[in-house]
Design a protein around this motif. Structure first.
Motif, short mmCIF file in Angstrom:
data_model
loop_
_atom_site.label_atom_id
_atom_site.label_comp_id
_atom_site.label_asym_id
_atom_site.label_seq_id
_atom_site.Cartn_x
_atom_site.Cartn_y
_atom_site.Cartn_z
N UNK A 1 0.82 -1.22 0.00
CA UNK A 1 0.00 0.00 0.00
C UNK A 1 0.85 1.26 0.00
N UNK B 1 -6.29 2.62 0.40
CA UNK B 1 -6.65 1.90 1.62
C UNK B 1 -7.93 1.08 1.45
N UNK C 1 2.36 -1.05 5.03
CA UNK C 1 2.32 0.12 5.91
C UNK C 1 2.32 -0.28 7.38
N UNK C 2 2.18 -1.58 7.67
CA UNK C 2 2.24 -2.03 9.06
C UNK C 2 3.57 -2.69 9.39
N UNK D 1 -9.57 -9.71 7.58
CA UNK D 1 -8.70 -8.87 8.41
C UNK D 1 -7.83 -9.73 9.33
N UNK E 1 2.42 -9.83 21.06
CA UNK E 1 1.65 -9.39 19.91
C UNK E 1 1.67 -7.87 19.88
N UNK F 1 0.80 -3.98 18.44
CA UNK F 1 -0.40 -3.28 17.99
C UNK F 1 -0.33 -3.05 16.49
N UNK F 2 -1.41 -3.32 15.79
CA UNK F 2 -1.49 -3.07 14.36
C UNK F 2 -2.55 -2.00 14.13
N UNK F 3 -2.35 -1.21 13.08
CA UNK F 3 -3.31 -0.16 12.78
C UNK F 3 -4.63 -0.67 12.27
N UNK F 4 -4.61 -1.82 11.59
CA UNK F 4 -5.83 -2.16 10.85
C UNK F 4 -6.76 -3.10 11.59
N UNK G 1 9.41 6.30 9.07
CA UNK G 1 8.12 6.12 8.41
C UNK G 1 7.59 7.45 7.87
N UNK H 1 -0.50 9.45 9.25
CA UNK H 1 -1.11 8.26 8.63
C UNK H 1 -2.58 8.51 8.30
N UNK I 1 -3.10 10.01 5.06
CA UNK I 1 -2.91 9.08 3.95
C UNK I 1 -3.95 7.95 4.00
N UNK I 2 -5.02 8.14 4.79
CA UNK I 2 -6.07 7.13 4.93
C UNK I 2 -5.53 5.82 5.49
N UNK I 3 -4.43 5.90 6.25
CA UNK I 3 -3.93 4.70 6.95
C UNK I 3 -4.40 4.79 8.39
N UNK I 4 -4.80 3.65 8.93
CA UNK I 4 -5.36 3.69 10.28
C UNK I 4 -4.29 3.95 11.33
N UNK I 5 -4.67 4.61 12.43
CA UNK I 5 -3.69 4.86 13.49
C UNK I 5 -3.30 3.55 14.18
N UNK I 6 -2.08 3.53 14.70
CA UNK I 6 -1.67 2.41 15.54
C UNK I 6 -1.82 2.84 16.99
N UNK I 7 -2.02 1.88 17.85
CA UNK I 7 -2.08 2.19 19.26
C UNK I 7 -0.67 2.60 19.71
#
Lengths: 431, 431
Positions: free
Chosen positions: A129, A144, A170-171, A388, A424, A426-429, B177, B410, B413-419
């Motif tokens: 992406x 996205x 992007x992750x 997802x 594990x 944290x992932x954005x999506x 990034x 992010x 750029x329509x990328x989701x935020x990460x925690x």
């Protein structure tokens, strides 16, 4: 063979058929090895111990047999020979820019090959992406939105998330960090000489307004290839300079580190020519000359009807030209009855075979190819949570691999390694 | 006011004087606010609750007074007026490339200003080791070895790790990034027009062999400035195009996001001219015409003896030239008795003042400036554990800020935020 228990649990979650678990376990134990050193989150134990113990207690011939049956059952590909299952250290890397649903050109050009490769090698597929943003920065949501669509396409054609690690660029912050480090090892003059960049600049009409991100794209691609320790990269001939650029960086890093921290990669060239669009030009979503993998029967008919044939071939009785004829290009790609196609071609050349008849045959062929993909895809796209989940699991595995590579590359730059987290992350999506 | 308890505990660890803790707490409560949303790791509670409760129970006038006393005591700068303590939303960003110990040119040009700025604003200082690699890729250990030296220099001149957040660029993945994302927003033509890049390319003699990392350096610098939400950037006049480039990217991001996710930044220009090297050329470690902040008395004497004066000024009785005379440049920078300097200059111009006499004065002045720094630095460099601790604490705070900025970018750029993790993350440089 990364994260066996992860895979089992995921499979179990989705299909909820406990009876498959044993067969599946056997299947994975006979599968290809990757170099990921994942923890098996669910059991809280490390892979090597677990696997060694299990493989010592199950006869390997039995494993192989069970595995074949289970695989055939699971993904409907009955005709794999046991010989195609190998243990190897090679890692295949491919990827796609998620700028729209994939089309039949992707299927013939790369997707079917990936389905085959995943049985023989460890395989990573990267949903690129960030790379798609290099020429879509003005409309980022266009990128996205298509990520999940592309995952659905992958699974619908038979890419198996238990054999192939699917991850989202992007992750994977390590890839950005590798890019920034590699930029120091490549000169501007070298990037300007890159034929792929040159050609793309012409095709896309950037002239001097090339985004710097696009200009540096070979470096970002080297980060992708090396970030997964990729050794086999299926590409078209026009992409060979990218592999060469990546290997130059690998050699430079290995010289800096004074040991081989990264492997060089080799191209796997496709024998099949690239499928054209319906109008005979390059297949491209933006030219609207392609058809998606989940096209309806009506869409297939309309697509084939719009295909460029031989403009001089007005009546069925006229002799016609097969070269550059889009209908025959698609028949060559998807009709497995090659003898009949050879016969059809010579009749078409002689005269006596109308476009209507050839197109009718192609409609049937494409419907046969597309119908099961369409059906799978409809089922998959209704369960976005699962898609997802697949992306999440793959991306977590990919994070472990890319972070460990980053540590090795950092050592070449005299930067200390970071601890690769076992938790594990944290992932954005994910929700 | 990031991480009060972190700072207190660190202070306590190092100085082990519990009686200072209350004064120090008061000091921080009246200090500048940053927008970091750090957790107070030690207490395991969040900043807003804790701070609000405390500030409600302590009269603010008392706070200010205690804070002044504590600060004067702690860092020996007695002459700050209470008016210089402001609460503001401005964030100052500066940094250095760790390619060697800092020298007197740095002290006059930027370090003393930082000591002053840290009392008025939230301040971040970035040890830009990745940026140093852009033209030191062939000798990376040259960079990594000097990181701790630079931290020692900072603290020795009075940069206070409780007022200034000191962090290490290579341990802030969010900056890499951001760089990769921003590269999509800047064209190659725009980078080629950047006067700073142009000038540096000439100075360093890269010609066409510019490393791509160096070419993209304005983009990486924009990532640094915006990554800390920097609004004030102390620079020389020649660095103004860098700020302009950063602001162009900020405007582009804000347009993409359709809201102001990033602030634009302003330059703080220095009134003082840049100090030359001993030979009159640009001060540069590689030209060996500079002197370190911890120079011995002998080194100071040798440095001053080697200084370029007026080659036509052979005898003390000859009239001499003050402009371009390195000795007077250093007196202007470090001798606070300006009336006497004005008088000396006119005597030198008239004739009757020898180089030997002026140089003897400069030796005394430099010894007065350097002696306390040398003493502090010797003490600090003996305790590398503490220096690493300072860098570690600062980098963890910086990670929280830069990760939160990355999330905002992010979103554009329509990328989701990460925690943003609340746990202490793994760093490469801690043991």
């Amino acid at each position: 063979m990364s994260g066996v228990v992860d895979r089992l649990s995921l499979w179990y979650d989705y299909y909820a058929r406990p009876s498959h678990l044993l067969a599946l376990a056997a299947h994975f134990l006979s599968g290809p090895r990757t170099r990921t050193f994942m923890t098996l989150g669910l059991l809280g134990i490390e892979r090597p111990f677990f696997l060694r113990r299990v493989s010592a207690t199950v006869p390997s011939a039995l494993l192989l047999e069970t595995s074949m049956a289970s695989f055939a059952h699971a993904s409907g590909t009955e005709n794999l020979s046991p010989a195609s299952i190998e243990t190897t250290d090679e890692v295949v890397l491919t990827g796609d820019r998620p700028t729209g649903p994939l089309h039949l050109g992707h299927l013939a050009g790369s997707l079917l090959r990936r389905v085959e490769l995943q049985r023989r090698f460890a395989q990573h597929v990267l949903v690129a992406d960030l790379q798609a943003l290099t020429d879509n920065a003005g409309r980022p949501s266009h990128v996205s939105e298509h990520v999940i669509e592309v995952i659905a396409d992958y699974l619908a054609v038979g890419i198996d998330p238990y054999l192939t690690t699917i991850s989202l660029q992007s992750e994977l912050p390590a890839l950005a960090e590798l890019t920034v480090l590699y930029l120091n090892l490549v000169t501007v003059a070298r990037l300007e000489r890159n034929p792929t960049v040159k050609a793309e600049i012409e095709t896309r009409g950037f002239a001097r307004d090339i985004p710097a991100g696009f200009f540096c794209y070979p470096v970002s691609q080297a980060a992708d290839i090396t970030g997964f320790r990729g050794t086999l990269v299926p590409v078209g001939e026009d992409q060979l300079p990218m592999i060469e650029q990546s290997n130059e960086i690998v050699r430079r890093i290995n010289r800096l580190a004074e040991r081989n921290v990264l492997p060089e990669s080799k191209a796997i060239l496709s024998a099949a020519p690239r499928l054209p669009g319906a109008d005979g030009r390059k297949a491209s979503k933006s030219l609207k000359n392609v058809i998606s993998l989940s096209a309806s029967p009506d869409e297939i008919r309309a697509f084939v009807a719009s295909m460029y044939t031989d403009p001089a071939h007005n009546r069925a009785s006229d002799p016609g030209n097969v070269d550059g004829n889009v209908v025959f290009a698609y028949l060559d790609a998807f009709d497995s009855r090659t003898d009949e196609i050879t016969e059809l071609k010579s009749r078409y050349r002689r005269g006596g075979l109308g476009d209507v008849a050839v197109k009718a045959r192609l409609v049937d062929v494409l419907e046969t190819v597309v119908a099961p993909i369409r059906e799978q895809r409809t089922r998959l796209i209704a369960d976005r949570h699962y898609l997802r989940q697949v992306l999440r699991e793959g991306t977590l595995r990919a994070r472990a691999v890319t972070s460990s590579v980053l540590n090795d590359v950092r050592s070449a730059f005299a930067l200390r390694p970071r601890r690769v987290s076992r938790r594990r992350m944290s992932l954005g999506f994910s929700e």
